[in-house]
Motif scaffolding. Structure first.
Motif, PDB file in Angstrom:
ATOM      1  N   ARG A   1      -4.963  15.431  21.937  1.00 36.46           N
ATOM      2  CA  ARG A   1      -6.040  14.196  22.228  1.00 36.46           C
ATOM      3  C   ARG A   1      -5.509  12.887  21.638  1.00 36.46           C
ATOM      4  NH1 ARG A   1     -11.205  17.114  21.981  1.00 36.46           N
ATOM      5  NH2 ARG A   1     -10.717  19.265  22.718  1.00 36.46           N
ATOM      6  N   PHE A   2      -5.859  11.966  22.746  1.00 38.95           N
ATOM      7  CA  PHE A   2      -5.315  10.633  21.961  1.00 38.95           C
ATOM      8  C   PHE A   2      -6.448   9.585  21.614  1.00 38.95           C
ATOM      9  CE2 PHE A   2      -2.195  11.805  25.270  1.00 38.95           C
ATOM     10  CZ  PHE A   2      -1.010  11.687  24.417  1.00 38.95           C
TER      11      PHE A   2
ATOM     12  N   LEU B   1     -11.371  10.833  20.947  1.00 36.19           N
ATOM     13  CA  LEU B   1     -10.632  12.292  20.608  1.00 36.19           C
ATOM     14  C   LEU B   1     -11.267  13.334  21.588  1.00 36.19           C
ATOM     15  CD1 LEU B   1     -10.085  11.243  16.941  1.00 36.19           C
ATOM     16  CD2 LEU B   1      -8.331  11.379  18.734  1.00 36.19           C
ATOM     17  N   GLY B   2     -12.480  13.277  21.880  1.00 30.57           N
ATOM     18  CA  GLY B   2     -13.181  14.293  22.759  1.00 30.57           C
ATOM     19  C   GLY B   2     -12.307  14.752  23.899  1.00 30.57           C
TER      20      GLY B   2
ATOM     21  N   PRO C   1     -16.859   4.876  14.396  1.00 33.55           N
ATOM     22  CA  PRO C   1     -17.227   6.221  14.868  1.00 33.55           C
ATOM     23  C   PRO C   1     -16.917   6.542  16.417  1.00 33.55           C
ATOM     24  CG  PRO C   1     -19.059   4.851  13.636  1.00 33.55           C
ATOM     25  CD  PRO C   1     -17.981   4.239  13.885  1.00 33.55           C
ATOM     26  N   ALA C   2     -16.720   5.409  17.080  1.00 33.46           N
ATOM     27  CA  ALA C   2     -16.464   5.545  18.611  1.00 33.46           C
ATOM     28  C   ALA C   2     -15.110   6.220  18.968  1.00 33.46           C
ATOM     29  CB  ALA C   2     -16.393   4.015  19.308  1.00 33.46           C
TER      30      ALA C   2
ATOM     31  N   GLN D   1     -14.510  20.276  14.615  1.00 31.78           N
ATOM     32  CA  GLN D   1     -15.359  20.220  15.454  1.00 31.78           C
ATOM     33  C   GLN D   1     -15.402  19.566  16.564  1.00 31.78           C
ATOM     34  OE1 GLN D   1     -18.610  18.652  12.976  1.00 31.78           O
ATOM     35  NE2 GLN D   1     -19.429  20.549  12.474  1.00 31.78           N
ATOM     36  N   VAL D   2     -14.885  18.413  16.936  1.00 31.20           N
ATOM     37  CA  VAL D   2     -14.456  17.917  18.013  1.00 31.20           C
ATOM     38  C   VAL D   2     -13.458  18.758  18.789  1.00 31.20           C
ATOM     39  CG1 VAL D   2     -13.253  15.759  19.008  1.00 31.20           C
ATOM     40  CG2 VAL D   2     -14.504  15.474  16.879  1.00 31.20           C
ATOM     41  N   ALA D   3     -12.403  19.282  18.055  1.00 33.40           N
ATOM     42  CA  ALA D   3     -11.530  20.072  19.164  1.00 33.40           C
ATOM     43  C   ALA D   3     -12.068  21.254  19.822  1.00 33.40           C
ATOM     44  CB  ALA D   3     -10.590  20.923  18.095  1.00 33.40           C
TER      45      ALA D   3
END
Ligand code: PRX
Length: 659
Positions: free
Chosen positions: A612-613, A655-656, A649-650, A632-634
């Motif tokens: 993820r970039f 990264l999602g 936070p954006a 959690q994102v992963a």
């Protein structure tokens, strides 16, 4: 939800050992298991001393069982002397095993080669004679970079015969990993092959070793011995390189083993920790040998007529303890397999069990899960298409086995007759620690049951204090055991710091896993408590992968986390901040470049499944990466954590997106 309910139902099931085992096993029934545990508790050193005397051939008997004066640098049987190879081979020349098959080797293409104990002994002696004539001395280090082969076992045993300390490097590791190990061990000799065969493909080995030696810093290496496996052409350095068959030619088939002190380092095996640099786990000759032999008898209930097969690679601890040493010390007939479970199709394991009449089978949950998948989509590779009636015990190792996979293994492979021994242990423990005893312990899907006799495992809080039953805590071992790690090679401070936390008093072994115990005393492993991942049963440090990623010229910053994966247990997910951002269309190419880079620098097992970039990584005010958030994102989970402290936070949105 349905799945969760099913899991609970499965977890609550208990499978008693079959009647025949409960009566005839080496540990027959819970009373026999408890009697051994009680003996160890009543007279700890007496218990271990008795076993070491009964099981091993000593050239100088020991007087002191355990020396704790320099704890946690424990010393076992330290005034005794023996030779490990003599205990694995020579004893079988006179105990009736000489003509027994020691190894049934099945090559990738299905070719089968058998060697008896007498033949294996002769091969090991020839190599040992050659190495001795070349002047190698006990205590010097040897890097072994070989495929699964009889030759790998011969090389390890020949080292043990001379007191040379080997360090086996898994064939899937890169030149750079090899270089680190050559330098760290100060190796004087390297043994490799031209190439290896896996899944119908030829994978070169010697070029990686040549590259590693070319990196400098390993000038101590005097010779490279090359096993000709595939006949592929290889570059040759005159004066340094020699063919194994030429080295062995004309050597005598007998050799007097060199006795070594019980504490002499038998091998160093590198494993990942929570920092970037892998640790050289140092094991001692006698204690390791004792436990490798004893656990063959206890955990696998090995009997003379068994055909035993452990599918691990000799490059990992499982291949050391349960291929190169334990089975030989215990006089087993074992299968060694060069290839992969999916070639020529996913029935390879079942076909081999049928063909060789394997009675004890030991593999990893990842392999089981991938074969469940394959059997689900093609009935021809389902185990029920094969005669697996020779099996009597089936084992699991390396990672947690989920109850569903356990049940499938038990039913479809073991035919509901064979106890599943789910063995929990580590590179550092040298051998099994928590496991059912197949003739005693009723098994529960997903639990590795109880400590073996003499292993004082427990679950504690941060301060080493007790935790309530059912409550999670740190898995520890409160008393030393013979096959435990002796040191981190060349780094005693790291040894103490990594395994014997001062908060717990400085002498209790901290495993690095979380666990809880149920009302009946069964242990349930909950996974690592540190930044170590378990990908397909292979240990991988997140920092190890991160430091390779940030070494790439395109990368400014990286964080690596694990994500649960149906087949590999965990998958590597990398979050990367590039020095110069790329647009959407370029991202997949950059991701591929980085994946290939990790593969080249560490090995294919470390390749991130997902990259993820983002413009930044989520950090706390003090600059610490918020790994829990990244996990959690992963997993594509909703973020439940407070993110108000995040600068931007954006970036979570960015990264999602996976590449
Ligand atoms: O997290 C545990 C997991 O594998 C780790 C040890 O990895 P390694 O040193 O590479 O040794 C693997 C082969 C012994 C442990 O800290 N692990 C190993 N066996 C199990 C397990 N987790 C759950 N159940 C097991 N049976």
């Amino acid at each position: 939800m349905a799945n969760a309910i099913e899991s609970v139902l499965v977890e609550n099931r208990v499978f008693p050992p079959p009647e025949s085992l409960a009566q005839q096993a080496n540990i027959a029934g819970m009373a026999a298991y408890r009697a051994l545990c009680e003996e160890a508790e009543r007279d700890f050193t007496g218990f271990w001393g008795r076993l070491a005397n009964e099981k091993l051939d000593w050239t100088t008997p020991f007087k002191t069982v355990l020396d704790e004066s320099d704890a946690p640098f424990y010393r076992w049987f330290a005034d005794g002397e023996l030779n490990v190879s003599a205990n694995c081979l020579d004893k079988h020349l006179t105990n009736g095993n000489a003509e027994k098959t020691a190894i049934i080797f099945e090559a990738d293409d299905g070719t089968v080669t058998r060697v008896t104990y007498r033949e294996l002994h002769a091969r090991v002696c020839r190599l040992a004679n050659a190495l001795q004539a070349a002047g190698y001395q006990a205590g010097e280090r040897v890097i072994i970079y070989l495929p699964m082969s009889i030759e790998a076992v011969v090389a390890m045993q020949a080292c043990a015969r001379l007191g040379l300390t080997h360090s086996v490097v898994f064939g899937g590791f890169s030149a750079k990993s090899l270089h680190e190990r050559l330098v760290d061990t100060g190796a004087v000799l390297a043994i490799t092959a031209d190439a290896q065969r896996r899944g119908g493909r030829t994978i070169p080995l010697k070029p990686a070793l040549d590259e590693a030696l070319g990196m400098g810093g390993c000038e101590a290496v005097r010779q490279v011995i090359v096993y000709r496996r595939t006949g592929d052409e290889v570059a040759w350095t005159e004066g340094r390189d020699a063919w194994l068959h030429e080295v062995e030619a004309g050597q005598a088939e007998t050799h007097t083993p060199v006795p070594v002190n019980a504490e002499h380092p038998l091998f160093i095996l590198y494993t990942s920790g929570s920092t970037g640099k892998p640790k050289g786990v140092q094991h001692a000759a006698a204690g390791f040998l004792l436990w490798s032999q004893l656990t063959m008898e206890w955990t696998f209930d090995l009997k003379p007529e068994d055909v035993y097969w452990c599918t691990a690679d000799v490059g990992w601890i499982t291949g050391h303890t349960y291929i190169a040493y334990g089975p030989l010390a215990a006089g087993a007939t074992q299968v060694i397999f060069e290839g992969v479970p999916t070639f020529p199709d996913s029935a390879r394991f079942w076909r081999m069990i049928q063909a060789h009449k394997v009675s004890i089978f030991y593999t990893a949950p990842t392999a089981i899960r991938s074969l469940i998948k394959a059997a689900g989509s093609d009935v021809k590779v389902h185990p029920n298409q094969f005669d697996l009636s020779s099996l009597r015990i089936i084992g699991s190792v390396g990672e947690p086995i989920n109850p569903e996979a356990w049940m499938w293994y038990y039913k479809e492979v073991g035919g509901e007759r064979c106890p599943v021994v789910d063995t929990w242990w580590q590179t550092e423990t040298g051998g099994h620690m928590l496991t059912p005893s197949p003739g005693a312990t009723p098994t529960k899907p997903g639990s590795c049951a109880m400590p073996l006799p003499g292993i004082m495992a427990d679950i504690v809080d941060e301060a080493g204090g007790p935790v309530a039953q059912g409550q999670g805590g740190f898995l520890v071992v409160k008393r030393p055991w013979p096959s435990m790690i002796r040191n981190v090679w060349g780094d005693p401070e790291r040894f103490k710091k990594s395994y014997f936390p001062p908060e717990m008093g400085g002498h209790i072994y901290l495993a690095g896993d979380g666990a809880h115990r149920d009302a009946e005393g069964y242990f349930w492993i909950m996974g690592r408590i540190d930044d170590v991942l378990n990908v397909s049963g292979h240990r991988l440090g997140t920092m190890e992968v991160e430091s390779v990623l940030v070494a790439h010229p395109l990368v400014a910053e990286a964080a690596v986390v694990g994500r649960p994966d149906d087949v590999s247990g965990e998958a590597v997910v990398a979050f990367v901040v590039l020095k110069q951002s790329v647009d959407e269309s370029e991202a997949p190419d950059v991701a591929k470049t980085l994946r290939d880079w990790v593969s080249k620098e560490i090995g294919p097992i470390a390749k991130p499944k997902d990259i993820r970039f983002g413009e930044n990584l989520p950090k706390t005010r003090s600059g610490k990466i918020m790994r829990r958030l990244l996990r959690q994102v992963a997993q594509g989970q909703e973020i439940t954590q407070d993110t108000s402290t995040l600068e931007n936070p954006a970036i979570l949105q960015q990264l999602g997106k996976s590449h």
